[in-house]
Scaffold this motif. Structure first.
Motif, mmCIF file in Angstrom:
data_model
loop_
_atom_site.group_PDB
_atom_site.id
_atom_site.type_symbol
_atom_site.label_atom_id
_atom_site.label_comp_id
_atom_site.label_asym_id
_atom_site.label_seq_id
_atom_site.Cartn_x
_atom_site.Cartn_y
_atom_site.Cartn_z
ATOM 1 N N THR A 68 -44.619 -2.492 -76.164
ATOM 2 C CA THR A 68 -45.632 -3.121 -77.010
ATOM 3 C C THR A 68 -44.932 -3.618 -78.268
ATOM 4 N N ASP A 69 -44.743 -4.938 -78.341
ATOM 5 C CA ASP A 69 -43.994 -5.507 -79.466
ATOM 6 C C ASP A 69 -44.849 -6.422 -80.337
ATOM 7 N N VAL A 70 -46.184 -6.357 -80.140
ATOM 8 C CA VAL A 70 -47.135 -7.056 -81.023
ATOM 9 C C VAL A 70 -48.252 -6.072 -81.315
ATOM 10 N N ASP A 71 -48.386 -5.678 -82.568
ATOM 11 C CA ASP A 71 -49.323 -4.595 -82.874
ATOM 12 C C ASP A 71 -49.436 -4.472 -84.388
ATOM 13 N N ASP A 72 -50.530 -3.895 -84.859
ATOM 14 C CA ASP A 72 -50.701 -3.674 -86.300
ATOM 15 C C ASP A 72 -49.538 -2.876 -86.888
ATOM 16 N N ILE A 75 -46.610 -5.111 -87.427
ATOM 17 C CA ILE A 75 -46.883 -6.021 -88.547
ATOM 18 C C ILE A 75 -46.691 -5.291 -89.878
ATOM 19 N N ASN A 76 -47.209 -4.066 -89.948
ATOM 20 C CA ASN A 76 -47.065 -3.291 -91.191
ATOM 21 C C ASN A 76 -45.600 -2.928 -91.454
ATOM 22 N N GLU A 77 -44.871 -2.577 -90.394
ATOM 23 C CA GLU A 77 -43.467 -2.213 -90.556
ATOM 24 C C GLU A 77 -42.644 -3.421 -90.978
ATOM 25 N N ALA A 78 -42.961 -4.588 -90.424
ATOM 26 C CA ALA A 78 -42.244 -5.808 -90.804
ATOM 27 C C ALA A 78 -42.439 -6.109 -92.291
ATOM 28 N N LYS A 79 -43.660 -5.915 -92.769
ATOM 29 C CA LYS A 79 -43.918 -6.122 -94.195
ATOM 30 C C LYS A 79 -43.156 -5.106 -95.035
ATOM 31 N N TRP A 187 -58.512 -10.104 -77.696
ATOM 32 C CA TRP A 187 -57.757 -11.065 -78.504
ATOM 33 C C TRP A 187 -58.215 -10.936 -79.940
ATOM 34 N N LYS A 188 -57.267 -10.959 -80.888
ATOM 35 C CA LYS A 188 -57.597 -10.788 -82.290
ATOM 36 C C LYS A 188 -57.243 -12.045 -83.069
ATOM 37 N N ALA A 189 -58.201 -12.542 -83.824
ATOM 38 C CA ALA A 189 -57.950 -13.716 -84.661
ATOM 39 C C ALA A 189 -56.857 -13.408 -85.678
ATOM 40 N N ALA A 190 -56.021 -14.399 -85.929
ATOM 41 C CA ALA A 190 -54.897 -14.207 -86.846
ATOM 42 C C ALA A 190 -55.377 -14.080 -88.284
ATOM 43 N N LYS A 191 -54.723 -13.184 -89.016
ATOM 44 C CA LYS A 191 -54.918 -13.087 -90.445
ATOM 45 C C LYS A 191 -53.791 -13.866 -91.128
ATOM 46 N N PRO A 192 -53.955 -14.216 -92.378
ATOM 47 C CA PRO A 192 -52.918 -15.001 -93.065
ATOM 48 C C PRO A 192 -51.544 -14.338 -92.984
ATOM 49 N N ASP A 193 -50.541 -15.149 -92.660
ATOM 50 C CA ASP A 193 -49.140 -14.717 -92.637
ATOM 51 C C ASP A 193 -48.837 -13.692 -91.545
ATOM 52 N N GLU A 194 -49.719 -13.550 -90.547
ATOM 53 C CA GLU A 194 -49.443 -12.670 -89.423
ATOM 54 C C GLU A 194 -48.887 -13.461 -88.246
ATOM 55 N N ILE A 195 -48.107 -12.790 -87.400
ATOM 56 C CA ILE A 195 -47.613 -13.419 -86.191
ATOM 57 C C ILE A 195 -48.794 -13.805 -85.302
#
Length: 469
Positions: A68-72, A75-79, A187-195
């Motif tokens: 699983t390489d797309v997940d909250d 995203i949090n770890e990348a930030k 499916w989740k709508a994109a938030k600003p600056d998210e992959i």
């Protein structure tokens, strides 16, 4: 006949693959936002052991395990690391392979990644929308849980009770978008600056559950033999996989569901997890200990049972592993003085041990019972090699059987004529004990054995040192 405990039917069943002699198995892999802890490693080891046993029994295993390489969490770890989601995923996938290679876990036939299967995920969601099992709302797509009549069957959950619990864990904003609190995101709508990726519903990314349905079906077909994972995945992850997969294909998803037990820690046997902050990283443990001993601890407990991790349990594993390594070393030492032929009584004893081992392991991969017969084999070896006359054919039979049975649990021995460091240390400890007991004949025999293997001993006031020629 091999039997497995099927979580779906809550009973032990005879195992019959869809295709004779072939096992198609999917096991949920890690979310790659951090290093794996030993609870994660336990699942990988449990199903690697199951895979190896199937192969020992003559099956070809198609083993698929995802990342699983797309997940909250990514995203949090990348930030947090001022990085990107793909970079974080690449970093921890590489770390996963380092750790699992050290634990002698065979690599999967395929390790698919969610981000590499976005077109297939979108197409799968379209099918569910077209069939009325899913609905878009403001860029999100949700699954209509109640429309799937068997929802809750795997985990034994009551839908009405689930709804009450779900409504307490959903934000008011999300509850307003959903038709039912039980509905889950595909499916989740994109938030600003998210992959994100383009889709019929706008920029977004897949939900967690949908990826495993898509990738398992892509590589194994609409119906396959075994779906595995940790007990914590029964609900909601695996329950949701069944609902969306069977709704899309109209076929039974997985025929047998296998779930491994937790690793617990502490006096209260608390489940080990990152969220509780009570975890031990696999890489830290194998850095400070023989990786084979860590593997041995995890592999020799029946996969459905919990493992209580402690220094005492790890030491027990080390001691038991040393018993096998010592038997292997003793056996190989006798080849130089062996005579031609076989000792039929010992050959028959070894065959009986193998039969008993298979009987134990055929009962839902009962590793603990299976290991009692491996220890019996080690005892048989140690007794035989003490005889004045040993025969090459029987030594080869015993060596091959010990290698094959221990190999199911991921244990590797040095090849003939090559001692592992752990083997050398064990023999040195035995020599020290022999000298303390004034058994100088055995002490000299060990020194000579090590010398033949190119190991030089140096007895110093600080203890015995050794090095290779």
């Amino acid at each position: 006949m091999l039997k497995v405990w099927n979580t779906l039917t809550n009973q032990k069943e005879e195992f019959h693959p869809l295709t004779p002699h072939i096992v198609n198995m999917y096991v949920c892999g890690p979310t790659v936002y951090n290093y794996i802890h030993i609870g994660n490693a336990r699942s990988a080891i449990a199903f690697d052991t199951i895979r190896r046993y199937f192969e020992f029994r003559g099956y070809t295993v198609n083993y698929i395990s995802n990342f699983t390489d797309v997940d909250d969490k990514l995203i949090n770890e990348a930030k947090a690391e001022n990085s990107t989601v793909p970079a974080i995923a690449d970093k921890y996938i590489a770390a996963f392979y380092e750790d699992t290679d050290a634990l002698n876990i065979e690599r999967a036939t395929v390790n698919p990644r969610a981000s590499h299967n976005i077109p297939e995920i979108i197409d799968f969601i379209k099918i569910l929308v077209d069939k009325g099992y899913a609905y878009p709302v403001d860029g999100d797509v949700y699954y209509r849980t109640r429309k799937f009549k068997n929802y809750g069957e795997l985990s034994g959950q009551n839908v009405d009770e689930l709804e009450q619990g779900a409504s307490q864990h959903v934000t008011a904003e999300e509850l307003a978008r959903k038709e039912d609190p039980l509905d889950f995101a595909l499916w989740k709508a994109a938030k600003p600056d998210e992959i994100s990726w383009e889709s019929p519903w706008g920029q977004g990314r897949p939900g967690w559950h949908i990826e495993c349905s898509v990738m398992s079906i892509k590589y194994l077909g609409a119906t396959f033999d075994i779906h595995g994972g940790g007990q914590d995945l029964e609900f909601p992850h695996h329950e949701n996989e069944i609902a969306q997969s069977e709704a899309a294909t109209g076929h039974t998803f997985a025929r047998y569901w296998l779930h491994n037990g937790f690793v617990t820690i502490g006096d209260d046997d608390e489940k080990m997890s990152k969220s509780l902050g009570n975890f031990v990283l696999a890489r830290d443990l194998i850095q400070d200990n023989d990786p084979q001993a860590v593997r041995f601890l995890m592999a020799t407990t029946q996969y459905r049972r919990p493992i209580r991790y402690s220094q005492a349990s790890l030491q027990d594993a080390k001691n038991n592993l040393e018993r096998l390594q010592t038997a292997w070393t003793n056996l190989n030492y006798r080849f130089a003085s062996a005579e031609a032929g076989n000792t039929s009584a010992v050959d028959d004893q070894a065959d009986a041990i193998q039969t008993a081992f298979i009987t134990a392991m055929d009962d839902d991969f009962n590793a603990q019972n299976g290991m009692t017969h491996v220890y019996e084999l080690a005892k048989t070896i140690n007794t035989y090699v003490e005889q004045k006359v040993v025969r090459i054919g029987t030594l080869e039979h015993l060596r091959g059987l010990l290698r094959d049975l221990a190999g199911i649990f991921g244990i590797q021995f040095a090849e003939t004529g090559e001692l592992l460091d752990a083997d050398v240390e064990n023999l040195i400890e035995e020599r020290i004990a022999a000298r303390k007991a004034k058994n100088f004949a055995r002490s000299d025999e060990i020194r000579d054995q090590l010398a033949q293997e190119g190991i030089i001993l140096e007895d110093t006031p600080q203890g015995t040192r050794w090095h290779r020629k």
